[in-house]
Motif scaffolding. Structure first.
Motif, mmCIF file in Angstrom:
data_model
loop_
_atom_site.group_PDB
_atom_site.id
_atom_site.type_symbol
_atom_site.label_atom_id
_atom_site.label_comp_id
_atom_site.label_asym_id
_atom_site.label_seq_id
_atom_site.Cartn_x
_atom_site.Cartn_y
_atom_site.Cartn_z
ATOM 1 N N TRP A 112 0.886 -1.299 0.040
ATOM 2 C CA TRP A 112 -0.262 0.021 -0.137
ATOM 3 C C TRP A 112 0.793 1.252 -0.018
ATOM 4 O O TRP A 112 0.513 2.334 -0.722
ATOM 5 N N ASP A 155 -0.631 -3.566 -6.614
ATOM 6 C CA ASP A 155 -1.501 -3.971 -5.489
ATOM 7 C C ASP A 155 -2.189 -5.250 -6.115
ATOM 8 O O ASP A 155 -3.257 -5.266 -6.762
ATOM 9 N N LEU A 175 -1.622 1.188 6.133
ATOM 10 C CA LEU A 175 -1.895 1.948 4.967
ATOM 11 C C LEU A 175 -0.455 2.443 4.464
ATOM 12 O O LEU A 175 0.601 2.011 4.182
ATOM 13 N N TYR A 234 -3.179 3.869 9.345
ATOM 14 C CA TYR A 234 -3.864 2.653 9.463
ATOM 15 C C TYR A 234 -5.390 2.568 9.705
ATOM 16 O O TYR A 234 -6.068 3.677 10.293
ATOM 17 N N ARG A 254 -1.232 -3.980 3.369
ATOM 18 C CA ARG A 254 -2.587 -3.860 3.828
ATOM 19 C C ARG A 254 -2.921 -4.794 4.973
ATOM 20 O O ARG A 254 -3.652 -4.426 5.912
#
Length: 386
Positions: free
Chosen positions: A62, A375, A109, A127, A77
């Protein structure tokens, strides 16, 4: 705005062509407020970067930040922080990270370094913080990183979004330092209509850019020294300081259409959910279907259809002089790396690379290469170079 000086002497002027092929807009009846606010012409820089796997085996990476003593920190994540070497070797998970709500869009995050990292070894994380009743909130924490032990100590929150939300979505969550050493944290409005309206409520930190003290010290009677910098945002997942002016630039997710690039100014209202250049996912209007309203700011630029933006970075390296001063954007959907050429505060051209790759963040490496986070459940860090 800095433009390419060396490259304009050495290279041919990049070609300006038709608008980048983006597909049919979701809301074709919406017209931009000014020329150049959307669908800028394509500029072919002539760069054909070599793309290689730099690091692999990461689950939903992330955020990434370069370390001054070499290597990088990368978040995953599901709740892991890892040290990545200068050549891409990935460590075991770093211990001492905060407990996260790894559900929906939540988890561990962003990551950033203290301006004084060289002496204090302090890092900052954002986060999804789990809270009672199954709720959560965007939070920012600071900790001291022991690189040898791969461990965080003195972990403590410096910001917790209020009120907590039952919806595990739209956390925003980029963290950026200004030149005075204060911290900007971006938040989202948690997606649901009943919560989205709180982006206009200055008594909450939904859909805001907040600025706070890096040490979490109290100011003006609030626990973290938090002030609302700007409001009326939807879900800001990209933020960066302009390398010359020091101004904050952000990028946020719209609904179906209406992703926005903004240059947030103190105390200003950026409109969500009252105005937008998008529509609801079911095709109905957002609110009254307005794109402009008195007292609400226009985006510098918008996309329809969306690019689903992640992290952003201004290019300030030596490897790609053709991109000097340009804004690089990680795109989740349709995916890829988006390059914007700016003149002052306006977008004048756009170019796209790595189409179809779901990219979450972008980092300019010390050697001028560009690192992007792929991702995916079997994610990676990709390196773009000559």
């Amino acid at each position: 705005m800095r433009h390419l000086i060396l490259a304009t002497l050495m290279l041919a002027t990049p070609a300006i062509a038709d608008p980048v092929k983006q597909g049919r807009p979701n809301v074709p009846e919406f017209q931009p407020a000014f020329a150049g606010q959307t669908r800028a012409p394509e500029q072919v820089s002539g760069v054909k970067p070599k793309v290689q796997d730099f690091a692999t085996g990461l689950e939903r990476p992330w955020g990434i930040v370069a370390l001054p003593d070499g290597g990088y920190l990368v978040t995953e994540r599901p709740g892991r922080l890892r040290l990545m070497g200068a050549e891409g070797a990935v460590s075991a998970p770093i211990s001492g990270v905060p407990q996260v709500l790894a559900r929906g869009q939540g988890g561990l995050l962003d990551v950033a370094l203290s301006p004084d990292y060289g002496t204090d070894n302090t890092i900052f994380l954002t986060y999804a913080k789990p809270l009672p009743g199954g709720k959560s909130a965007t939070a920012a924490a600071r900790a001291v990183f022991d690189r040898d032990a791969l461990h965080l100590t003195d972990l403590r929150d410096i910001f917790v979004q209020t009120p907590p939300s039952p919806t595990a979505a739209h956390y925003g969550s980029r963290i950026v330092f200004d030149r005075a050493g204060r911290v900007y944290v971006t938040t989202g409005e948690h997606s649901k209509r009943r919560e989205a309206v709180l982006a206009q409520d200055l008594d909450t930190t939904y859909g805001k850019v907040v600025r706070l003290n890096a040490d979490g010290g109290a100011a003006a009677g609030n626990p973290f020294g938090t002030e609302v910098w700007s409001y009326g945002h939807r879900n800001i997942q990209g933020a960066a300081l302009h390398p010359e002016t020091g101004e904050l630039w952000t990028i946020e997710h719209g609904p179906k259409g209406g992703d926005e690039l903004n240059r947030p100014e103190a105390g200003k209202n950026y409109g969500w959910p009252v105005i937008t250049y998008g529509e609801n996912y079911n095709g109905s209007p957002v609110g009254r279907g307005q794109t402009q309203a008195e007292g609400m700011e226009q985006p510098v630029y918008y996309w329809d259809p969306v690019i689903a933006p992640g992290g952003i970075a201004f290019y300030d390296g030596a490897m790609f002089p053709e991109w000097q001063g340009d804004l690089l954007i990680a795109s989740l959907n349709p995916g890829g790396l988006v390059r914007l050429r700016l003149q002052g505060n306006k977008v004048v051209a756009e170019e796209r690379f790595l189409r179809g790759k779901r990219l979450r963040d972008v980092q300019v490496a010390p050697d001028g290469a560009v690192l992007v986070l792929f991702d995916n459940s079997d994610g990676a860090v990709l390196r773009l170079s000559r």
